[in-house]
Scaffold this active site. Structure first.
Site, PDB file in Angstrom:
ATOM      1  N   GLY A   1       0.789  -1.228   0.000  1.00  0.00           N
ATOM      2  CA  GLY A   1       0.000   0.000   0.000  1.00  0.00           C
ATOM      3  C   GLY A   1       0.820   1.275   0.000  1.00  0.00           C
ATOM      4  O   GLY A   1       0.263   2.366  -0.125  1.00  0.00           O
TER       5      GLY A   1
ATOM      6  N   LYS B   1       7.217   3.113  -5.066  1.00  0.00           N
ATOM      7  CA  LYS B   1       7.504   1.783  -5.584  1.00  0.00           C
ATOM      8  C   LYS B   1       8.783   1.791  -6.437  1.00  0.00           C
ATOM      9  O   LYS B   1       8.768   2.235  -7.584  1.00  0.00           O
ATOM     10  CB  LYS B   1       6.326   1.306  -6.438  1.00  0.00           C
ATOM     11  CG  LYS B   1       5.021   1.203  -5.637  1.00  0.00           C
ATOM     12  CD  LYS B   1       3.912   0.575  -6.419  1.00  0.00           C
ATOM     13  CE  LYS B   1       2.578   0.717  -5.724  1.00  0.00           C
ATOM     14  NZ  LYS B   1       2.565   0.253  -4.324  1.00  0.00           N
TER      15      LYS B   1
ATOM     16  N   HIS C   1      14.106  14.805  -0.068  1.00  0.00           N
ATOM     17  CA  HIS C   1      13.617  15.225   1.256  1.00  0.00           C
ATOM     18  C   HIS C   1      14.533  14.808   2.408  1.00  0.00           C
ATOM     19  O   HIS C   1      14.389  15.336   3.511  1.00  0.00           O
ATOM     20  CB  HIS C   1      12.226  14.652   1.538  1.00  0.00           C
ATOM     21  CG  HIS C   1      11.153  15.160   0.619  1.00  0.00           C
ATOM     22  ND1 HIS C   1      10.875  16.494   0.479  1.00  0.00           N
ATOM     23  CD2 HIS C   1      10.296  14.500  -0.202  1.00  0.00           C
ATOM     24  CE1 HIS C   1       9.877  16.646  -0.399  1.00  0.00           C
ATOM     25  NE2 HIS C   1       9.516  15.455  -0.828  1.00  0.00           N
TER      26      HIS C   1
ATOM     27  N   ASP D   1       9.986  18.317  -9.114  1.00  0.00           N
ATOM     28  CA  ASP D   1       9.078  17.454  -8.352  1.00  0.00           C
ATOM     29  C   ASP D   1       7.946  18.349  -7.818  1.00  0.00           C
ATOM     30  O   ASP D   1       8.144  19.551  -7.606  1.00  0.00           O
ATOM     31  CB  ASP D   1       9.888  16.873  -7.189  1.00  0.00           C
ATOM     32  CG  ASP D   1       9.204  15.758  -6.419  1.00  0.00           C
ATOM     33  OD1 ASP D   1       9.644  14.604  -6.566  1.00  0.00           O
ATOM     34  OD2 ASP D   1       8.276  16.047  -5.650  1.00  0.00           O
TER      35      ASP D   1
ATOM     36  N   HIS E   1       6.786  18.382  -4.938  1.00  0.00           N
ATOM     37  CA  HIS E   1       7.086  18.737  -3.545  1.00  0.00           C
ATOM     38  C   HIS E   1       8.336  19.623  -3.465  1.00  0.00           C
ATOM     39  O   HIS E   1       9.245  19.473  -4.284  1.00  0.00           O
ATOM     40  CB  HIS E   1       7.297  17.470  -2.709  1.00  0.00           C
ATOM     41  CG  HIS E   1       6.107  16.566  -2.693  1.00  0.00           C
ATOM     42  ND1 HIS E   1       6.021  15.456  -3.507  1.00  0.00           N
ATOM     43  CD2 HIS E   1       4.952  16.629  -1.983  1.00  0.00           C
ATOM     44  CE1 HIS E   1       4.847  14.859  -3.285  1.00  0.00           C
ATOM     45  NE2 HIS E   1       4.182  15.549  -2.373  1.00  0.00           N
TER      46      HIS E   1
ATOM     47  N   ASP F   1       5.909  13.350 -10.026  1.00  0.00           N
ATOM     48  CA  ASP F   1       4.615  13.547  -9.345  1.00  0.00           C
ATOM     49  C   ASP F   1       4.007  14.907  -9.683  1.00  0.00           C
ATOM     50  O   ASP F   1       2.900  15.213  -9.247  1.00  0.00           O
ATOM     51  CB  ASP F   1       4.743  13.356  -7.820  1.00  0.00           C
ATOM     52  CG  ASP F   1       5.937  14.067  -7.219  1.00  0.00           C
ATOM     53  OD1 ASP F   1       6.590  14.850  -7.930  1.00  0.00           O
ATOM     54  OD2 ASP F   1       6.215  13.825  -6.018  1.00  0.00           O
TER      55      ASP F   1
ATOM     56  N   ARG G   1      -0.872  10.073  -8.261  1.00  0.00           N
ATOM     57  CA  ARG G   1      -1.623   9.620  -7.085  1.00  0.00           C
ATOM     58  C   ARG G   1      -1.512  10.593  -5.918  1.00  0.00           C
ATOM     59  O   ARG G   1      -2.448  10.758  -5.151  1.00  0.00           O
ATOM     60  CB  ARG G   1      -1.090   8.232  -6.693  1.00  0.00           C
ATOM     61  CG  ARG G   1      -1.734   7.624  -5.472  1.00  0.00           C
ATOM     62  CD  ARG G   1      -1.246   6.185  -5.302  1.00  0.00           C
ATOM     63  NE  ARG G   1      -1.517   5.697  -3.946  1.00  0.00           N
ATOM     64  CZ  ARG G   1      -1.076   4.555  -3.469  1.00  0.00           C
ATOM     65  NH1 ARG G   1      -0.342   3.750  -4.228  1.00  0.00           N
ATOM     66  NH2 ARG G   1      -1.369   4.185  -2.230  1.00  0.00           N
TER      67      ARG G   1
END
Ligand code: ZN
Length: 444
Positions: A31, A35, A145, A180, A182, A268, A274
């Site tokens: 979950g 990945k 990060h 990215d 973020h 992302d 997602r």
């Protein structure tokens, strides 16, 4: 001869590509959105598009724990080495202290996974330093990060920082660019007080992880003006992104004049991610790569986020083709993960119809604020180059008081001499591995 955006001729670049076939075997847990398998899928698509034979391909030589402590603390790296799913019950306090356990879980082979993705970035930086490549690619990297002494946002070891430190051995100034979705907080924090590294992050800002990256946060002390943040809102589209990315990067190139670039290509920021909320297309994302490439500087290209599994290999494969100046067809070639790309089986997918909450006025305002910061810089950082103070802050400076506190508690800053004493990496040019991959490619 074709001309690129700057009017300079399109010269084919020498590209080195780093990939470890083990990387796809690591699992963050059921979950979990991160990945590592996406890197294996990317590699397989690159091979089956025939891009593999246009690059020098390497399996990175694994870096040591000591090499990770060029940035990270000994305590933290020792912890990453020893922690396993079986013994973690005995280390409750340290798990908390190093922020390992939830977003950044303990999983089998965690330390090797960190070694693998960090080694590709360091190996790439070494290739650039040795002038054996113009561009080095490590799609497994970009874990921006990670902090000096703790894990964060699915990142444990900060390969971007380690790659930049390697490039600093050879270059007076290094530019870090982050697309990215973020904020590239770990890299910004590492170099917040340095004028030898400019960090420039384009990201969603406002009630969004990690919460930092205000346009007003621009570096501190010697680094004042050398951290650039471009905070954005939901629904960023290709055209709007281009109207801010290109002018900001052009101005940075003019004012900062870096000797080398690290480009973090987190996927992302693509439409339909997602965890993301932008709506960049793969072409729009890749346009940033194309633009950075047009400056013709030694460039380390790394991955990053990307949580919709079918998007990430598409994006990074397309960007590999951009870096190689080798157009590829839109029809996805047969590959080991072909089923993931249905029902379209096309490289470029349409974007969603979500609203773009970035008005032209907002973009213009942010651009002017960034330009104002850049105009305030000395044209090119001068003679007094500040080399120490790497990885100094605990807290990015929304508040100056917090920053000063963090500075005072800082310890374990390493100097260049110690870095230079570290073993130099040698990357094996793994011919056997290349041959095997070529066979695989020919079969398909
Ligand atoms: Zn991200």
């Amino acid at each position: 001869m074709m001309q690129d955006a700057h009017g300079s001729s399109m010269v084919k670049r020498r590209v080195s590509y780093f990939y470890d076939p083990d990387v796809g075997n690591y699992h963050y847990g059921q979950g979990h959105p991160m990945k590592p398998h996406r890197v294996r899928m990317t590699h397989n698509l690159i091979v089956n598009y025939g891009l593999f034979r246009k690059m020098d391909c390497f399996r990175p030589k694994l870096i040591s724990a000591a090499q990770m402590t060029r940035f990270h603390t000994d305590d933290y790296i020792n912890f990453l080495r020893l922690i396993t799913p079986d013994n973690m019950a005995d280390y409750v306090r340290q798990l908390q202290r190093f922020n390992v356990g939830e977003d950044c879980p303990v999983f089998d082979g965690l330390f090797e996974f960190c070694q693998i993705y960090a080694s590709g970035s360091i190996g790439g930086a070494i290739r650039l330093n040795e002038n054996l490549a113009d561009i080095a690619i490590n799609w497994a990297g970009g874990l921006h990060h990670a902090k000096k002494t703790e894990a964060s946002g699915f990142c444990y070891v900060n390969d971007c920082v380690l790659g930049i430190l390697e490039l600093l051995k050879n270059h007076q100034r290094v530019l870090y660019i982050d697309i990215d979705i973020h904020h590239g907080d770990g890299v910004e924090e590492a170099f917040y007080t340095s004028n030898r590294v400019m960090t420039c992050s384009f990201h969603k800002f406002g009630e969004y992880f990690p919460g930092t990256g205000d346009v007003k946060d621009k570096g501190y002390d010697q680094g004042n003006g050398y951290a650039i943040n471009v905070p954005l809102h939901d629904g960023m589209d290709d055209e709007t992104y281009r109207t801010i990315f290109r002018p900001v990067i052009a101005k940075i190139m003019e004012r900062f004049q870096p000797g080398a670039v690290v480009l973090q290509c987190g996927a992302d920021s693509l439409s339909g991610d997602r965890l993301g909320c932008f709506k960049l297309s793969i072409k729009g994302h890749g346009d940033c790569v194309d633009y950075v490439k047009s400056f013709n500087l030694p460039t380390l290209v790394v991955g990053g986020g990307g949580y919709t599994l079918r998007n990430v290999p598409r994006c990074w494969t397309y960007e590999t083709s951009v870096l190689l100046d080798t157009p590829i067809k839109d029809t996805i070639p047969y590959n080991d993960y072909f089923d993931y790309y249905g029902p379209e089986y096309r490289l470029i997918l349409p974007v969603s119809n979500m609203e773009n909450k970035n008005s032209p006025q907002y973009i213009e305002d942010i651009k002017q604020q960034v330009f104002h910061i850049l105009d305030g810089l000395e044209a090119v950082p001068g003679a007094q180059i500040h080399t120490g103070q790497i990885g100094t802050t605990q807290i990015p400076t929304t508040s100056l008081d917090q920053f000063v506190t963090a500075q005072k508690t800082n310890k374990g800053v390493r100097d260049d001499e110690q870095e230079n004493n570290d073993d130099n990496l040698e990357n094996e040019h793994n011919d056997e591995y290349n041959d095997e991959r070529k066979d695989e490619m020919d079969v398909n």
